[in-house]
Design a protein around this motif. Structure first.
Motif, PDB file in Angstrom:
ATOM      1  N   ASN A 135       0.886  -1.157   0.000  1.00 30.89           N
ATOM      2  CA  ASN A 135       0.000   0.000   0.000  1.00 30.89           C
ATOM      3  C   ASN A 135       0.929   1.214   0.000  1.00 30.89           C
ATOM      4  O   ASN A 135       1.442   1.623   1.039  1.00 30.89           O
ATOM      5  CB  ASN A 135      -0.930   0.022   1.200  1.00 30.89           C
ATOM      6  N   LEU A 136       1.184   1.742  -1.192  1.00 30.76           N
ATOM      7  CA  LEU A 136       2.221   2.760  -1.358  1.00 30.76           C
ATOM      8  C   LEU A 136       1.824   4.110  -0.790  1.00 30.76           C
ATOM      9  O   LEU A 136       2.679   4.999  -0.668  1.00 30.76           O
ATOM     10  CB  LEU A 136       2.587   2.896  -2.842  1.00 30.76           C
ATOM     11  N   SER A 137       0.564   4.268  -0.401  1.00 33.55           N
ATOM     12  CA  SER A 137       0.169   5.514   0.274  1.00 33.55           C
ATOM     13  C   SER A 137       0.804   5.626   1.648  1.00 33.55           C
ATOM     14  O   SER A 137       0.937   6.721   2.193  1.00 33.55           O
ATOM     15  CB  SER A 137      -1.358   5.588   0.409  1.00 33.55           C
ATOM     16  N   GLY A 138       1.196   4.471   2.223  1.00 37.06           N
ATOM     17  CA  GLY A 138       1.729   4.458   3.580  1.00 37.06           C
ATOM     18  C   GLY A 138       0.660   4.488   4.643  1.00 37.06           C
ATOM     19  O   GLY A 138       0.959   4.497   5.840  1.00 37.06           O
ATOM     20  N   ASP A 139      -0.613   4.462   4.225  1.00 37.47           N
ATOM     21  CA  ASP A 139      -1.755   4.516   5.155  1.00 37.47           C
ATOM     22  C   ASP A 139      -2.647   3.326   4.857  1.00 37.47           C
ATOM     23  O   ASP A 139      -3.357   3.314   3.851  1.00 37.47           O
ATOM     24  CB  ASP A 139      -2.516   5.827   4.968  1.00 37.47           C
ATOM     25  N   ILE A 140      -2.631   2.316   5.736  1.00 37.90           N
ATOM     26  CA  ILE A 140      -3.406   1.104   5.445  1.00 37.90           C
ATOM     27  C   ILE A 140      -4.902   1.325   5.615  1.00 37.90           C
ATOM     28  O   ILE A 140      -5.693   0.452   5.281  1.00 37.90           O
ATOM     29  CB  ILE A 140      -2.931  -0.098   6.290  1.00 37.90           C
TER      30      ILE A 140
ATOM     31  N   GLU B 204       1.555   5.236  -6.856  1.00 37.17           N
ATOM     32  CA  GLU B 204       0.524   5.970  -6.119  1.00 37.17           C
ATOM     33  C   GLU B 204       0.854   7.452  -6.217  1.00 37.17           C
ATOM     34  O   GLU B 204       1.905   7.899  -5.758  1.00 37.17           O
ATOM     35  CB  GLU B 204       0.496   5.500  -4.658  1.00 37.17           C
ATOM     36  N   ALA B 205      -0.036   8.219  -6.866  1.00 41.71           N
ATOM     37  CA  ALA B 205       0.288   9.590  -7.274  1.00 41.71           C
ATOM     38  C   ALA B 205       0.507  10.523  -6.092  1.00 41.71           C
ATOM     39  O   ALA B 205       1.432  11.342  -6.107  1.00 41.71           O
ATOM     40  CB  ALA B 205      -0.824  10.128  -8.173  1.00 41.71           C
TER      41      ALA B 205
END
Length: 349
Positions: free
Chosen positions: A183-188, A269-270
Protein backbone atom coordinates in the motif's frame (compact mmCIF):
# COMPACT_ATOMS: atom_id res chain seq x y z
CA UNK A 1 24.58 -0.55 4.42
CA UNK A 2 23.39 -0.87 7.98
CA UNK A 3 22.24 -4.15 9.55
CA UNK A 4 20.58 -4.68 12.93
CA UNK A 5 18.75 -7.52 14.64
CA UNK A 6 16.47 -8.07 17.59
CA UNK A 7 14.66 -10.99 19.22
CA UNK A 8 10.93 -10.23 19.00
CA UNK A 9 9.48 -13.25 20.81
CA UNK A 10 9.25 -17.01 20.72
CA UNK A 11 7.32 -19.63 18.77
CA UNK A 12 7.15 -23.08 20.34
CA UNK A 13 10.07 -22.18 22.59
CA UNK A 14 12.31 -20.96 19.78
CA UNK A 15 13.48 -17.36 19.63
CA UNK A 16 12.27 -15.38 16.62
CA UNK A 17 14.75 -12.84 15.30
CA UNK A 18 13.92 -9.83 13.16
CA UNK A 19 16.68 -8.41 10.94
CA UNK A 20 16.62 -4.89 9.52
CA UNK A 21 18.58 -3.84 6.45
CA UNK A 22 18.88 -0.08 5.82
CA UNK A 23 20.38 1.64 2.80
CA UNK A 24 21.74 5.23 2.62
CA UNK A 25 18.60 6.46 0.81
CA UNK A 26 16.20 6.01 3.73
CA UNK A 27 14.80 2.66 2.67
CA UNK A 28 14.82 -0.17 5.19
CA UNK A 29 13.54 -3.73 5.11
CA UNK A 30 12.77 -5.86 8.15
CA UNK A 31 12.20 -9.61 7.96
CA UNK A 32 11.84 -12.26 10.66
CA UNK A 33 12.77 -15.91 10.96
CA UNK A 34 9.14 -16.94 11.44
CA UNK A 35 7.95 -17.78 7.94
CA UNK A 36 10.91 -15.91 6.37
CA UNK A 37 8.42 -13.05 6.53
CA UNK A 38 9.00 -9.41 5.60
CA UNK A 39 7.34 -7.31 8.32
CA UNK A 40 8.26 -3.75 7.39
CA UNK A 41 9.41 -1.82 4.36
CA UNK A 42 10.03 1.84 5.15
CA UNK A 43 10.20 4.24 2.23
CA UNK A 44 10.12 8.05 1.96
CA UNK A 45 7.46 9.78 -0.15
CA UNK A 46 8.00 12.78 -2.46
CA UNK A 47 7.92 15.09 0.58
CA UNK A 48 10.48 13.04 2.49
CA UNK A 49 7.93 11.46 4.83
CA UNK A 50 8.94 7.87 5.61
CA UNK A 51 6.21 5.27 6.11
CA UNK A 52 5.72 1.52 6.02
CA UNK A 53 4.40 0.62 2.56
CA UNK A 54 3.48 -3.02 3.23
CA UNK A 55 0.80 -4.66 5.37
CA UNK A 56 2.13 -6.04 8.64
CA UNK A 57 0.58 -7.50 11.78
CA UNK A 58 0.75 -5.75 15.15
CA UNK A 59 2.51 -8.65 16.92
CA UNK A 60 4.27 -11.96 16.38
CA UNK A 61 1.38 -13.72 18.10
CA UNK A 62 -0.96 -12.31 15.46
CA UNK A 63 1.09 -13.89 12.66
CA UNK A 64 0.98 -17.27 14.40
CA UNK A 65 -2.68 -17.13 15.43
CA UNK A 66 -4.29 -15.65 12.31
CA UNK A 67 -1.91 -16.66 9.50
CA UNK A 68 -2.83 -13.94 6.98
CA UNK A 69 0.28 -14.69 4.86
CA UNK A 70 1.31 -11.00 4.99
CA UNK A 71 4.88 -10.83 3.65
CA UNK A 72 5.44 -14.55 4.15
CA UNK A 73 7.33 -17.11 2.10
CA UNK A 74 4.66 -19.41 0.64
CA UNK A 75 5.33 -23.06 -0.21
CA UNK A 76 5.90 -25.71 -1.11
CA UNK A 77 3.13 -24.66 -3.50
CA UNK A 78 1.66 -21.18 -3.81
CA UNK A 79 -2.07 -21.05 -4.45
CA UNK A 80 -4.54 -23.91 -4.53
CA UNK A 81 -4.17 -27.58 -5.42
CA UNK A 82 -7.44 -29.11 -6.61
CA UNK A 83 -8.69 -31.63 -4.03
CA UNK A 84 -5.17 -31.56 -2.59
CA UNK A 85 -4.30 -34.31 -5.04
CA UNK A 86 -1.86 -34.88 -7.87
CA UNK A 87 -0.07 -37.64 -9.75
CA UNK A 88 3.68 -37.61 -10.25
CA UNK A 89 5.56 -40.30 -12.18
CA UNK A 90 2.39 -42.43 -12.22
CA UNK A 91 2.09 -42.28 -8.43
CA UNK A 92 -0.88 -40.61 -6.76
CA UNK A 93 -0.34 -38.24 -3.83
CA UNK A 94 -2.91 -36.90 -1.40
CA UNK A 95 -1.91 -33.69 0.34
CA UNK A 96 -3.23 -32.37 3.64
CA UNK A 97 -6.08 -30.01 2.75
CA UNK A 98 -6.74 -26.73 4.56
CA UNK A 99 -9.32 -24.84 2.49
CA UNK A 100 -12.41 -26.98 2.12
CA UNK A 101 -11.46 -29.95 -0.04
CA UNK A 102 -8.40 -28.19 -1.48
CA UNK A 103 -4.91 -27.33 -0.33
CA UNK A 104 -3.99 -23.63 -0.11
CA UNK A 105 -0.48 -22.14 0.10
CA UNK A 106 1.32 -25.36 0.99
CA UNK A 107 -1.12 -26.73 3.55
CA UNK A 108 -1.75 -26.20 7.26
CA UNK A 109 1.98 -26.27 8.11
CA UNK A 110 3.43 -24.57 5.04
CA UNK A 111 6.78 -22.81 4.84
CA UNK A 112 5.15 -19.64 6.21
CA UNK A 113 4.71 -21.41 9.58
CA UNK A 114 8.30 -22.59 9.87
CA UNK A 115 11.04 -21.04 11.98
CA UNK A 116 13.89 -20.55 9.51
CA UNK A 117 17.61 -20.28 10.16
CA UNK A 118 19.18 -17.01 9.03
CA UNK A 119 22.57 -15.58 8.14
CA UNK A 120 23.51 -11.99 7.30
CA UNK A 121 25.85 -10.91 4.53
CA UNK A 122 26.69 -7.23 3.99
CA UNK A 123 28.90 -5.01 1.86
CA UNK A 124 29.02 -1.33 0.96
CA UNK A 125 26.49 -1.79 -1.88
CA UNK A 126 24.03 -4.35 -0.50
CA UNK A 127 22.99 -6.42 2.48
CA UNK A 128 21.27 -9.80 2.50
CA UNK A 129 19.36 -12.08 4.84
CA UNK A 130 19.74 -15.71 3.80
CA UNK A 131 16.94 -17.82 5.27
CA UNK A 132 17.27 -21.63 5.17
CA UNK A 133 15.02 -24.51 6.17
CA UNK A 134 14.49 -28.19 5.49
CA UNK A 135 10.99 -29.48 4.80
CA UNK A 136 10.78 -33.17 5.66
CA UNK A 137 9.56 -35.95 3.39
CA UNK A 138 5.80 -36.22 3.90
CA UNK A 139 5.35 -32.69 5.25
CA UNK A 140 1.81 -31.59 4.34
CA UNK A 141 1.67 -34.72 2.19
CA UNK A 142 4.51 -33.82 -0.21
CA UNK A 143 7.13 -36.40 -1.19
CA UNK A 144 10.82 -35.73 -0.75
CA UNK A 145 12.98 -33.89 1.74
CA UNK A 146 13.26 -30.34 0.43
CA UNK A 147 16.14 -27.99 1.29
CA UNK A 148 15.23 -24.34 0.68
CA UNK A 149 17.11 -21.04 0.76
CA UNK A 150 15.27 -17.73 0.42
CA UNK A 151 17.40 -14.58 0.31
CA UNK A 152 16.28 -10.99 0.74
CA UNK A 153 18.78 -8.42 -0.50
CA UNK A 154 18.47 -4.63 -0.19
CA UNK A 155 20.76 -2.58 -2.42
CA UNK A 156 21.94 1.03 -2.56
CA UNK A 157 19.98 1.22 -5.85
CA UNK A 158 16.75 0.81 -3.83
CA UNK A 159 16.14 -2.73 -5.01
CA UNK A 160 14.70 -5.56 -2.93
CA UNK A 161 15.83 -8.83 -4.48
CA UNK A 162 14.03 -12.05 -3.54
CA UNK A 163 15.87 -15.20 -4.62
CA UNK A 164 14.95 -18.84 -4.14
CA UNK A 165 17.05 -21.99 -4.31
CA UNK A 166 15.90 -25.51 -3.51
CA UNK A 167 16.97 -29.13 -3.88
CA UNK A 168 15.21 -32.41 -3.15
CA UNK A 169 16.06 -36.08 -2.62
CA UNK A 170 12.87 -37.32 -4.34
CA UNK A 171 10.74 -36.01 -7.18
CA UNK A 172 8.39 -33.41 -5.71
CA UNK A 173 6.60 -30.15 -6.51
CA UNK A 174 7.89 -26.67 -5.79
CA UNK A 175 6.29 -23.35 -6.72
CA UNK A 176 6.97 -20.75 -4.01
CA UNK A 177 6.18 -17.05 -3.80
CA UNK A 178 6.30 -14.12 -1.43
CA UNK A 179 2.93 -12.83 -0.26
CA UNK A 180 3.84 -9.20 0.43
CA UNK A 181 0.98 -6.69 0.25
CA UNK A 182 1.85 -3.17 -0.91
CA UNK A 183 0.00 0.00 0.00
CA UNK A 184 2.22 2.76 -1.36
CA UNK A 185 0.17 5.51 0.27
CA UNK A 186 1.73 4.46 3.58
CA UNK A 187 -1.75 4.52 5.15
CA UNK A 188 -3.41 1.10 5.45
CA UNK A 189 -6.72 2.81 6.17
CA UNK A 190 -6.62 4.18 2.63
CA UNK A 191 -7.66 1.60 0.00
CA UNK A 192 -5.36 0.86 -2.92
CA UNK A 193 -8.07 1.43 -5.57
CA UNK A 194 -6.44 4.67 -6.77
CA UNK A 195 -3.06 2.99 -7.24
CA UNK A 196 -1.99 2.77 -10.88
CA UNK A 197 -0.90 -0.59 -12.27
CA UNK A 198 0.95 -1.24 -15.49
CA UNK A 199 1.32 -4.93 -16.29
CA UNK A 200 3.13 -6.57 -19.20
CA UNK A 201 0.48 -9.23 -19.68
CA UNK A 202 -2.08 -9.98 -22.38
CA UNK A 203 -3.49 -13.20 -20.87
CA UNK A 204 -5.02 -14.11 -17.53
CA UNK A 205 -6.18 -17.40 -16.02
CA UNK A 206 -9.91 -17.82 -15.49
CA UNK A 207 -11.13 -18.84 -12.05
CA UNK A 208 -13.69 -21.62 -11.74
CA UNK A 209 -15.35 -23.18 -8.71
CA UNK A 210 -13.77 -22.56 -5.30
CA UNK A 211 -11.40 -20.00 -6.88
CA UNK A 212 -9.47 -22.81 -8.52
CA UNK A 213 -8.13 -22.26 -12.05
CA UNK A 214 -10.66 -23.46 -14.61
CA UNK A 215 -7.80 -24.33 -16.95
CA UNK A 216 -8.71 -21.59 -19.42
CA UNK A 217 -6.25 -18.84 -20.33
CA UNK A 218 -8.21 -15.83 -21.59
CA UNK A 219 -7.24 -12.70 -23.54
CA UNK A 220 -7.11 -9.59 -21.38
CA UNK A 221 -7.89 -7.19 -24.23
CA UNK A 222 -11.25 -5.49 -23.80
CA UNK A 223 -11.59 -6.61 -20.17
CA UNK A 224 -10.74 -5.10 -16.75
CA UNK A 225 -7.68 -7.40 -16.81
CA UNK A 226 -5.83 -5.39 -19.47
CA UNK A 227 -3.22 -3.17 -17.79
CA UNK A 228 -0.71 -3.09 -20.64
CA UNK A 229 -1.19 0.68 -20.95
CA UNK A 230 -1.76 1.21 -17.24
CA UNK A 231 -4.89 1.92 -15.27
CA UNK A 232 -6.34 2.35 -11.80
CA UNK A 233 -7.05 -0.73 -9.69
CA UNK A 234 -10.54 0.66 -9.04
CA UNK A 235 -11.61 -0.92 -12.32
CA UNK A 236 -11.55 -4.33 -10.65
CA UNK A 237 -14.03 -3.23 -8.00
CA UNK A 238 -16.26 -1.21 -10.33
CA UNK A 239 -16.60 -3.45 -13.39
CA UNK A 240 -19.43 -5.90 -14.01
CA UNK A 241 -17.13 -8.56 -15.44
CA UNK A 242 -18.09 -12.02 -14.13
CA UNK A 243 -14.49 -12.76 -13.12
CA UNK A 244 -14.09 -9.58 -11.04
CA UNK A 245 -17.55 -10.01 -9.56
CA UNK A 246 -16.66 -13.56 -8.57
CA UNK A 247 -14.02 -12.40 -6.06
CA UNK A 248 -14.95 -8.70 -5.64
CA UNK A 249 -11.75 -7.65 -7.40
CA UNK A 250 -8.68 -9.57 -8.51
CA UNK A 251 -7.39 -12.91 -7.28
CA UNK A 252 -6.08 -13.95 -10.66
CA UNK A 253 -2.92 -15.22 -12.35
CA UNK A 254 -1.58 -13.09 -15.20
CA UNK A 255 0.86 -14.57 -17.73
CA UNK A 256 3.87 -12.30 -18.16
CA UNK A 257 5.37 -11.41 -21.55
CA UNK A 258 8.90 -10.58 -20.30
CA UNK A 259 9.99 -7.91 -22.78
CA UNK A 260 13.75 -7.39 -22.43
CA UNK A 261 14.66 -4.47 -20.21
CA UNK A 262 11.09 -3.59 -19.34
CA UNK A 263 9.54 -4.07 -15.91
CA UNK A 264 6.99 -6.86 -15.74
CA UNK A 265 4.84 -4.59 -13.58
CA UNK A 266 4.83 -1.03 -12.26
CA UNK A 267 2.69 -0.10 -9.26
CA UNK A 268 2.44 3.58 -8.36
CA UNK A 269 0.52 5.97 -6.12
CA UNK A 270 0.29 9.59 -7.27
CA UNK A 271 -0.25 11.40 -3.97
CA UNK A 272 2.86 9.97 -2.31
CA UNK A 273 4.87 9.78 -5.53
CA UNK A 274 5.97 6.27 -4.62
CA UNK A 275 6.28 3.52 -7.20
CA UNK A 276 7.63 0.00 -7.38
CA UNK A 277 8.89 -1.66 -10.53
CA UNK A 278 8.79 -5.45 -10.54
CA UNK A 279 11.09 -7.71 -12.55
CA UNK A 280 10.85 -11.51 -12.37
CA UNK A 281 11.96 -14.65 -14.19
CA UNK A 282 8.71 -16.39 -13.24
CA UNK A 283 5.94 -17.21 -15.73
CA UNK A 284 3.16 -15.35 -14.02
CA UNK A 285 2.08 -13.03 -11.26
CA UNK A 286 -1.00 -13.62 -9.14
CA UNK A 287 -2.62 -10.32 -8.24
CA UNK A 288 -4.84 -10.19 -5.17
CA UNK A 289 -6.36 -7.01 -3.77
CA UNK A 290 -7.28 -7.97 -0.18
CA UNK A 291 -10.85 -8.14 -1.45
CA UNK A 292 -12.54 -8.39 1.95
CA UNK A 293 -12.38 -6.45 5.20
CA UNK A 294 -11.14 -8.34 8.26
CA UNK A 295 -12.00 -7.66 11.89
CA UNK A 296 -10.39 -10.73 13.50
CA UNK A 297 -7.14 -8.82 13.96
CA UNK A 298 -5.80 -5.30 13.60
CA UNK A 299 -3.08 -3.43 11.78
CA UNK A 300 -1.81 -0.35 13.57
CA UNK A 301 -4.60 -0.91 16.08
CA UNK A 302 -7.46 -0.86 13.58
CA UNK A 303 -9.47 -3.54 11.71
CA UNK A 304 -8.25 -4.17 8.17
CA UNK A 305 -10.33 -2.49 5.47
CA UNK A 306 -11.34 -3.96 2.12
CA UNK A 307 -8.64 -3.31 -0.51
CA UNK A 308 -6.04 -2.49 2.14
CA UNK A 309 -3.19 -3.77 -0.03
CA UNK A 310 -2.25 -5.52 -3.26
CA UNK A 311 -0.06 -8.57 -3.74
CA UNK A 312 2.14 -9.22 -6.75
CA UNK A 313 2.84 -12.93 -6.21
CA UNK A 314 5.40 -14.07 -8.78
CA UNK A 315 5.30 -17.80 -9.46
CA UNK A 316 4.45 -20.49 -11.98
CA UNK A 317 0.77 -20.77 -12.84
CA UNK A 318 -1.23 -22.14 -9.87
CA UNK A 319 -2.31 -25.79 -9.79
CA UNK A 320 0.03 -26.40 -12.73
CA UNK A 321 0.35 -30.09 -11.89
CA UNK A 322 -3.37 -30.55 -12.57
CA UNK A 323 -3.83 -28.13 -15.49
CA UNK A 324 -2.73 -28.96 -19.01
CA UNK A 325 -0.51 -26.28 -20.52
CA UNK A 326 0.23 -24.55 -17.20
CA UNK A 327 3.90 -25.56 -17.11
CA UNK A 328 6.08 -27.97 -15.13
CA UNK A 329 6.63 -27.40 -11.39
CA UNK A 330 8.36 -30.73 -10.75
CA UNK A 331 11.71 -30.65 -8.93
CA UNK A 332 13.86 -33.77 -9.17
CA UNK A 333 17.01 -35.02 -7.42
CA UNK A 334 20.12 -33.49 -8.95
CA UNK A 335 18.25 -30.37 -10.06
CA UNK A 336 18.44 -26.94 -8.41
CA UNK A 337 15.33 -24.78 -8.35
CA UNK A 338 16.34 -21.15 -8.84
CA UNK A 339 14.14 -18.07 -9.21
CA UNK A 340 14.41 -14.33 -8.64
CA UNK A 341 12.07 -11.38 -8.31
CA UNK A 342 13.27 -7.78 -7.96
CA UNK A 343 11.21 -4.87 -6.64
CA UNK A 344 12.77 -1.49 -7.41
CA UNK A 345 11.47 1.46 -5.36
CA UNK A 346 11.31 4.96 -6.79
CA UNK A 347 9.84 8.34 -5.86
CA UNK A 348 8.45 10.78 -8.43
CA UNK A 349 8.03 14.49 -7.66
Amino acid sequence: MKVSETIIGQVNGTDITAYTLTNPNGISLTAMTYGATITELLMPDKNGKTENVILAMDSLDDYVTHRPYYGATIGRIAGRITKGAFALDDKSHQLVVNEGANQLHGGPAGLDTRVWDAEIQASADEASIHFTTTDADGANGYPGTLSVTVSYTLTTDNEWKVTYRATTDQATLFNPTNHVYFNLSGDINKPILQHELQLNSAVFAELGDENLPSGALLPAEGTPFDFRNGGKLAIAAEQNHPQTQKVAGFDHPFLLQHDDGKPDAILSEAESGRSVKMYTDQDCVVIYMHNAAIDKYTIAGKPVIQYAGITLETQALPDAINQEGFGDITLRPGEVYAAETIYKFEVQD
